[in-house]
Design a protein around this motif. Sequence first.
Motif, mmCIF file in Angstrom:
data_model
loop_
_atom_site.group_PDB
_atom_site.id
_atom_site.type_symbol
_atom_site.label_atom_id
_atom_site.label_comp_id
_atom_site.label_asym_id
_atom_site.label_seq_id
_atom_site.Cartn_x
_atom_site.Cartn_y
_atom_site.Cartn_z
ATOM 1 N N GLN A 195 2.240 1.705 -3.486
ATOM 2 C CA GLN A 195 1.246 2.278 -4.393
ATOM 3 C C GLN A 195 1.162 3.790 -4.194
ATOM 4 O O GLN A 195 1.059 4.547 -5.158
ATOM 5 C CB GLN A 195 -0.119 1.635 -4.178
ATOM 6 C CG GLN A 195 -1.150 2.148 -5.157
ATOM 7 C CD GLN A 195 -2.514 1.523 -4.982
ATOM 8 O OE1 GLN A 195 -2.789 0.836 -4.005
ATOM 9 N NE2 GLN A 195 -3.388 1.761 -5.933
ATOM 10 N N PHE A 196 1.246 4.234 -2.960
ATOM 11 C CA PHE A 196 1.199 5.668 -2.664
ATOM 12 C C PHE A 196 2.451 6.369 -3.192
ATOM 13 O O PHE A 196 2.364 7.384 -3.883
ATOM 14 C CB PHE A 196 1.059 5.893 -1.156
ATOM 15 C CG PHE A 196 1.083 7.336 -0.762
ATOM 16 C CD1 PHE A 196 -0.024 8.145 -0.957
ATOM 17 C CD2 PHE A 196 2.217 7.900 -0.193
ATOM 18 C CE1 PHE A 196 -0.003 9.484 -0.593
ATOM 19 C CE2 PHE A 196 2.250 9.233 0.171
ATOM 20 C CZ PHE A 196 1.136 10.023 -0.032
ATOM 21 N N ASN A 223 0.836 -1.208 0.000
ATOM 22 C CA ASN A 223 0.000 0.000 0.000
ATOM 23 C C ASN A 223 0.870 1.258 0.000
ATOM 24 O O ASN A 223 0.555 2.241 -0.661
ATOM 25 C CB ASN A 223 -0.923 -0.002 1.213
ATOM 26 C CG ASN A 223 -1.890 -1.165 1.203
ATOM 27 O OD1 ASN A 223 -2.131 -1.774 0.176
ATOM 28 N ND2 ASN A 223 -2.428 -1.482 2.352
ATOM 29 N N ARG A 264 -5.020 7.514 -2.106
ATOM 30 C CA ARG A 264 -4.031 6.501 -1.677
ATOM 31 C C ARG A 264 -3.564 6.777 -0.254
ATOM 32 O O ARG A 264 -3.343 5.852 0.526
ATOM 33 C CB ARG A 264 -2.865 6.463 -2.660
ATOM 34 C CG ARG A 264 -3.245 5.860 -4.011
ATOM 35 C CD ARG A 264 -2.050 5.740 -4.945
ATOM 36 N NE ARG A 264 -1.636 7.022 -5.490
ATOM 37 C CZ ARG A 264 -2.087 7.538 -6.629
ATOM 38 N NH1 ARG A 264 -2.965 6.885 -7.361
ATOM 39 N NH2 ARG A 264 -1.658 8.712 -7.050
#
Length: 145
Positions: free
Chosen positions: A97-98, A94, A113
């Motif tokens: 992805q950010f 995660n 995000r």
Amino acid sequence: MHLRPAAVPTSVPRTAGRLAFAAFLAVAGVAHLVSAGSFRAQIPPWLPAPELVIALSGVLELALAAALALAPRRYRPAVGWVVAGFLVAVFPGNISQFVTGTDGFGLDTDRARGIRLLFQPLLVALVLWCTGAWAARTSDAPPRP
């Protein structure tokens, strides 16, 4: 030495939370297996074999969902800790992805995000609460002087 099972608190809200979390993991697990490409955004670029990672995480999510839903009461704290560990283990995806700004699952802005990142610790807290994991851990702690 004989270990007694920890007292596992339970209630309607805890049970509902545990079963809802199990359903959430089951849906995510199936989605990993039938729509693997959608999960590519969460795989950090440095991780090898992204398709294998997606498939294995889907299978693991299904197993964790079954454990949350079906584990006998005395094993629920252990299941809670395992699920919490899984949530911590996938957190770097995660974050990746950010950091990389990769779109996926409708998370097409840095704000979206970023908000998602804030929910991961809440999910960990929820699973520890609804399985009684945190309460069982603290109830077995030795008394303070």
